[in-house]
Design an enzyme around this catalytic site. Structure first.
Site, PDB file in Angstrom:
ATOM      1  N   ASP A 195       8.407  -3.830  15.222  1.00 33.53           N
ATOM      2  CA  ASP A 195       6.973  -3.893  14.959  1.00 33.53           C
ATOM      3  C   ASP A 195       6.142  -3.951  16.238  1.00 33.53           C
ATOM      4  OD1 ASP A 195       4.824  -3.982  13.136  1.00 33.53           O
ATOM      5  OD2 ASP A 195       4.671  -6.143  13.294  1.00 33.53           O
ATOM      6  N   SER A 227      -0.749  -4.151  10.455  1.00 34.07           N
ATOM      7  CA  SER A 227       0.306  -3.477   9.701  1.00 34.07           C
ATOM      8  C   SER A 227       0.053  -3.630   8.208  1.00 34.07           C
ATOM      9  CB  SER A 227       1.672  -4.070  10.050  1.00 34.07           C
ATOM     10  OG  SER A 227       1.951  -3.924  11.418  1.00 34.07           O
ATOM     11  N   GLN A 235       6.261   3.023   9.140  1.00 37.34           N
ATOM     12  CA  GLN A 235       5.220   2.012   8.978  1.00 37.34           C
ATOM     13  C   GLN A 235       3.861   2.673   8.848  1.00 37.34           C
ATOM     14  OE1 GLN A 235       3.592  -0.633  12.301  1.00 37.34           O
ATOM     15  NE2 GLN A 235       4.820  -2.120  11.170  1.00 37.34           N
TER      16      GLN A 235
END
Length: 290
Positions: A207, A231, A281
């Site tokens: 991430d 996110s 993502q």
């Protein structure tokens, strides 16, 4: 092992407070919200502790619902959705202030033989040992600016070496803008052989740079552009065993952005070129008024 990695491993050692209920904490830092990779990693630890040892996680699908509050613990409730002969499914809900901040479904699989192929090819990039650290690259850009001094001096659990431009570099030079980025990373310590630990640490690291690939295409950088981001969801597939105390190349690209959202995907390769993890993502990216 530096202190930041010791602290991360301690954060991943969740406290079990009841059957299938775990509690995790955040670092004692002055941050506005909990890092998404931390929540995903802790949720995966919680799920893994309810699964038999003969099964490895092969995928996770997660949604970030609300910002996490770093000042209070996070409670992880694990639901045992299914225990089959070959696959085990778990659902995890992370809760703070009585509300869900994150949900994740994870699937675990016994070891089986099957057809094999790998179409993805690792990009041809310089060896990580020949590249400067992230801190060295950033120091070359911002120097000893007071607002960055403490941030750059702080030890990090992950050693990241960029084989492509940083967002800050592309912000200053339009010719460096690209929708692709390659980053070597590893945890600089001899870690235990626990396969779940290495998967969890890969989830944590996944991430850090993925959304930056969206920004790189537009010459934007956190702290240097008038943007707000977060996110939205995160998915990972784990293809074969690997170690995060060995170098992994994180090859990332952003195929699309629009409507205040950006999509990024990545592949993690071992130094020998084996594809071990795939990641996708989507993030919210809003351009605010100066």
């Amino acid at each position: 092992m530096n202190e930041s990695l010791k602290e991360l491993l301690d954060l991943l050692d969740l406290e079990q407070i009841e059957l299938d209920i775990f509690r995790g904490r955040s670092p004692e830092e002055r941050i506005q919200r909990v890092f998404g990779g931390q929540v995903a990693a802790q949720a995966l630890v919680a799920a893994g502790r309810t699964v038999p040892d003969d099964r490895s996680v092969h995928s996770l699908h997660a949604y970030f619902i609300r910002p996490g509050d770093p000042a209070i613990p996070i409670v992880y409730n694990v639901e045992r959705v299914r225990d089959g002969r070959s696959f085990t499914t778990r659902r995890v809900v992370a809760i703070q202030h009585g509300k869900a901040i994150f949900t994740m479904s994870a699937s675990f699989h016994i070891s089986e033989e099957g057809v094999e192929h790998q179409a993805s090819v690792m990009p041809d990039v310089p060896d990580p040992e020949t590249l400067p650290t992230f801190q060295e690259r950033m120091h070359g850009l911002v120097g000893d600016a007071p607002e960055f001094r403490d941030w750059l001096a702080k030890p990090r659990p992950v050693d990241a070496r960029y084989a492509s431009p940083l967002t800050w570099e592309a912000h200053r030079d339009p010719e460096l803008r690209s929708a692709r980025t390659n980053v070597w990373f590893r945890y600089h310590a001899e870690l235990p052989d626990d396969p779940l630990l290495h998967v969890v640490l890969a989830a944590y690291a996944s991430d850090f740079t993925l959304v930056d690939t969206v920004l790189l295409a537009h010459g934007m950088a956190w702290g240097a552009s008038n943007i707000v981001g977060a996110s939205l969801d995160h998915a990972m597939w784990f293809h074969r065993p690997f170690r995060t105390d060995d170098w992994l190349l994180y090859a990332q690209e952003s195929p699309w952005a629009g409507g205040a959202r950006g999509l990024a995907r990545g592949e993690m390769f071992t130094a020998s070129g084996d594809l071990v993890v795939s990641v996708v993502q989507e993030a919210m990216i809003r351009v605010t008024k100066p």
